[in-house]
Design an enzyme around this catalytic site. Structure first.
Site, PDB file in Angstrom:
ATOM      1  N   ASP A 178     -47.759 -69.177 -59.763  1.00 50.78           N
ATOM      2  CA  ASP A 178     -49.178 -69.316 -59.434  1.00 50.78           C
ATOM      3  C   ASP A 178     -49.321 -70.269 -58.257  1.00 50.78           C
ATOM      4  OD1 ASP A 178     -51.886 -69.638 -59.277  1.00 50.78           O
ATOM      5  OD2 ASP A 178     -52.177 -70.267 -61.365  1.00 50.78           O
ATOM      6  N   LEU A 179     -49.456 -69.716 -57.071  1.00 52.65           N
ATOM      7  CA  LEU A 179     -49.531 -70.533 -55.860  1.00 52.65           C
ATOM      8  C   LEU A 179     -50.877 -71.223 -55.687  1.00 52.65           C
ATOM      9  CD1 LEU A 179     -47.727 -68.143 -53.359  1.00 52.65           C
ATOM     10  CD2 LEU A 179     -46.829 -70.252 -54.336  1.00 52.65           C
ATOM     11  N   HIS A 189     -54.929 -49.445 -42.694  1.00 53.30           N
ATOM     12  CA  HIS A 189     -53.822 -48.717 -43.297  1.00 53.30           C
ATOM     13  C   HIS A 189     -53.058 -48.002 -42.190  1.00 53.30           C
ATOM     14  CE1 HIS A 189     -54.433 -49.442 -47.521  1.00 53.30           C
ATOM     15  NE2 HIS A 189     -55.709 -49.109 -47.437  1.00 53.30           N
ATOM     16  N   ASP A 190     -51.958 -47.377 -42.560  1.00 52.66           N
ATOM     17  CA  ASP A 190     -51.101 -46.701 -41.592  1.00 52.66           C
ATOM     18  C   ASP A 190     -51.904 -45.769 -40.686  1.00 52.66           C
ATOM     19  OD1 ASP A 190     -47.972 -46.102 -41.156  1.00 52.66           O
ATOM     20  OD2 ASP A 190     -49.105 -44.250 -40.906  1.00 52.66           O
ATOM     21  N   ASN A 219     -54.925 -45.956 -39.707  1.00 56.18           N
ATOM     22  CA  ASN A 219     -55.666 -46.731 -38.714  1.00 56.18           C
ATOM     23  C   ASN A 219     -54.756 -47.199 -37.585  1.00 56.18           C
ATOM     24  OD1 ASN A 219     -56.891 -47.972 -41.684  1.00 56.18           O
ATOM     25  ND2 ASN A 219     -58.243 -46.803 -40.342  1.00 56.18           N
ATOM     26  N   TYR A 220     -53.557 -47.651 -37.935  1.00 57.43           N
ATOM     27  CA  TYR A 220     -52.645 -48.189 -36.928  1.00 57.43           C
ATOM     28  C   TYR A 220     -52.183 -47.112 -35.952  1.00 57.43           C
ATOM     29  CZ  TYR A 220     -52.472 -51.627 -40.722  1.00 57.43           C
ATOM     30  OH  TYR A 220     -52.797 -52.495 -41.723  1.00 57.43           O
ATOM     31  N   ASP A 244     -46.372 -48.418 -41.103  1.00 63.55           N
ATOM     32  CA  ASP A 244     -45.844 -49.244 -42.185  1.00 63.55           C
ATOM     33  C   ASP A 244     -44.337 -49.421 -42.085  1.00 63.55           C
ATOM     34  OD1 ASP A 244     -48.384 -49.421 -43.202  1.00 63.55           O
ATOM     35  OD2 ASP A 244     -48.037 -48.102 -44.915  1.00 63.55           O
TER      36      ASP A 244
END
Length: 388
Positions: free
Chosen positions: A73-74, A139-140, A142-143, A169
């Site tokens: 738990d950071l 997402h992919d 979009n890229y 990705d």
């Protein structure tokens, strides 16, 4: 036989889903000790994307093998302190938060560098750590859309075709990340100073979108989708349907291969049409369409098997897995109840093996902490406080 080339390298992996886990998968397969750190909430929800043995997806099992699992738990001060302590003995940290998140958590590059000057810190994002889109979700699709790649994929007159190979990705978030990490690690071992590796998936796609860029430089215009050299404009670089509704990948692009192709088909008259464009290319493509449609794929695959001119069948994944070439090269392995791909890189003096199946959430928490010098009482307190 030596061990993996990254044996002795420790990686703290804060990523989930696909890009980051595939990057750290490559590091783990090469021998690095990758510690997959998950939160107390959803963790890596790739576990539940699709079916798999015992309810854990083939997706998760395949991209998280050879890693150890730590739940931490950071957002709790004790969890943060534990992570910082682990970072002091780590070589690499990989995360895929939006820019600014790791700094707010207290685990950003500057914070870790102050504790461990040699740390290599890789941040994988869609658009990078700076610029007007830095904090925007994506997402992919979009890229590759933003980078001008999607615009070029598809047939003449049709809409852009969505590939199910995640170019952004995997080319960007995974392979470019591995390249940057290994370069920075080499330099850290030499100079004693680590680096921030800022990986933007959209930029990795843009930087490899080469032929449209070449066209833009030479003729000031990018060819329309489905009409350039590699997407349908050349009859000698196309996909042709066969009689059984399958396809052949026909790519005798260079003149020497084209001439062998023409001779094999008994059409020496086609040799002069190499590299043709416009109406001549369209007419030739029609002849080739008619020719390949006259026989099924198995016939053409056998026909060209002994002809060295770059013509192969278009296989589905199941057929590809059984192809003698990939079988001979050991490109699949059966582990953890699922068929997985072996690494795409072969190195002398090293044989790949699945040493560990994908970890359950927090499976190796106590083991990892003990190795980092945590006492039994410290580990007990962390568990009692639900930090681990």
């Amino acid at each position: 036989m030596r061990g993996g080339p990254l044996t002795g390298v420790r990686v703290l992996d804060l990523t989930r889903l696909l890009p980051g886990p595939v990057a750290t998968l490559h590091l783990a397969d090469l021998g690095a000790d990758v510690i997959k750190i998950e939160d107390h909430g959803a963790g890596d929800y790739a576990r539940f994307l699709g079916d798999g043995p015992a309810g854990v997806s083939a997706f998760y099992r395949s991209v998280n093998r050879n890693k150890r699992g730590l739940r931490l738990d950071l957002k709790h001060s004790q969890g943060l302190a534990a992570f910082l302590r682990l970072a002091c003995g780590a070589d690499i940290v990989v995360e895929s938060f939006r820019p600014g998140v790791s700094d707010r958590l207290g685990i950003g590059y500057q914070a870790l560098r102050a504790l461990n000057p040699q740390i290599v810190y890789c941040a994988i994002t869609g658009y990078g750590q700076s610029g007007p889109l830095a904090t925007v979700a994506g997402h992919d699709l979009n890229y590759i859309g933003l980078a001008g790649v999607l615009d070029q994929i598809g047939v003449d007159g049709g809409p852009p075709a969505i590939p199910n190979l995640q170019i952004g990705d995997l080319l960007g978030g995974a392979m470019s990340a591995v390249m940057g990490i290994l370069a920075a690690l080499f330099d850290a071992r030499r100079s004693g100073q680590g680096r921030l590796v800022d990986v933007a998936m959209s930029e990795a796609v843009l930087a490899h979108n080469l032929f449209p860029l070449f066209a833009l430089q030479s003729s000031a215009v990018v060819p329309l989708r489905g009409t350039d050299l590699l997407s349908g404009g050349d009859p000698g670089y196309r996909v042709y349907a066969t009689a059984d509704g399958r396809y052949m990948a026909v790519a005798p692009l260079e003149k020497k291969f084209w001439e062998v192709f023409c001779d094999a088909l008994g059409r020496p008259d086609w040799k002069v049409l190499h590299g043709s464009r416009g109406a001549t290319a369209t007419a030739l493509a029609r002849e080739l369409e008619h020719l390949f449609a006259g026989r099924d794929q198995a016939y053409w695959a056998d026909f060209f098997a002994g002809v060295d001119c770059c013509v192969t069948p278009v296989l589905d994944v199941a057929q590809a897995l059984e192809h003698p070439q990939f079988v001979a090269r050991g490109m699949t392995v059966r582990s953890d109840g699922v068929t997985q791909y072996a690494p795409p890189v072969k190195l002398s003096g090293w044989v790949f093996a699945v040493e560990r199946v994908a970890p359950e959430c927090g499976e190796h928490s106590e083991e990892v902490l003990r190795e980092a010098g945590f006492s039994a009482s410290e580990i007990h307190c962390l568990r009692e406080a639900s930090i681990i």
